[in-house]
Design an enzyme around this catalytic site. Structure first.
Site: not given
Length: 243
Positions: A68, A192, A194
């Site tokens: 990440c 994000d 992810h």
């Protein structure tokens, strides 16, 4: 003082021009544009300029569970490319690791590993790879993040670069802050890394892989967005002084 990436290459045919060294990417750009503002009132402070959305599993590379911060770094480097502060390519995971080893921040065995990196490592890479300096805002507890909204808003107002958030075992990219001076309420525009799906903007919006978040909200992948007792580093890249 001049940005060499702003040089134009004139084609021998129709006379059109393209920016040197910045080929068009298939990645989504500016995925936050069009999102409704959070319902807290006040003023919005947003990233200034274009960026590309880097996330897990792109380029047929499985970095789920550990990449990440690498993806956040790639998003940040894409911002510097698209603003034409550099023509250098966005580095891959292995190249990022090689830079850290060359700087003697990591041992040679780090290359090719699935080891995490954090905000401090990102600052080393931005400095070495792009010549970009960074400021790091440290927040001792996740519960104290809203109290730093004014400082983060000032970053977007003065620098406009994406911010990497590192804390616990997760990393995010911060694209903006909403701050209400009258009530003290704050919301944060989180990108994000992810996400593991394809380049589908509708799916990204529906899953809140980009969206406005407040203290106590859940992350797109589930679980708390921030841990109340964990400390967080906000890596704030500084815009170069160029023409």
């Amino acid at each position: 003082m001049l940005r060499f990436a702003n040089a134009l290459e004139w084609s021998s045919g129709g006379g059109s021009s393209i920016a040197a060294g910045v080929p068009r990417s298939l990645r989504l750009r500016n995925v936050h544009e069009g999102l409704p503002a959070p319902g807290i009132g006040g003023q919005l402070y947003l990233v200034d300029g274009a960026y590309e959305y880097y996330h897990y599993m792109q380029d047929k590379f499985n970095d789920a569970g550990w990449g990440c911060a690498y993806r956040s770094l790639q998003t940040i480097v894409s911002w510097f490319r698209l603003q034409k502060y550099t023509a250098k390519p966005v580095p891959g995971h292995r190249q990022i690791q090689e830079v850290l080893v060359a700087l003697k921040d990591k041992e040679a065995s780090f290359i090719g590993s699935s080891n995490w990196i954090g905000a401090i490592e990102l600052s080393y890479i931005l400095d070495e790879y792009l010549g970009v300096t960074s400021k790091v805002l440290t927040v001792n507890r996740g519960s104290e993040i809203p109290a730093n909204a004014r400082a983060l808003a000032q970053h977007f107002a003065s620098q406009g670069t994406p911010i990497m958030i590192g804390g616990g075992v997760l990393a995010y990219t911060l694209l903006g802050v909403a701050f209400n001076e009258d009530t003290g309420e704050a919301a944060f525009l989180i990108l994000d890394p992810h996400y593991t799906g394809g380049e589908d903007l509708k799916k990204i919006w529906q899953g809140t892989w980009v969206g406005w978040k407040q203290l106590g909200d859940s992350a797109a992948a589930g679980g708390p967005l921030s841990v109340k007792d964990a400390f967080y580093n906000f890596l704030c890249p500084q815009r170069p002084s160029t023409v």
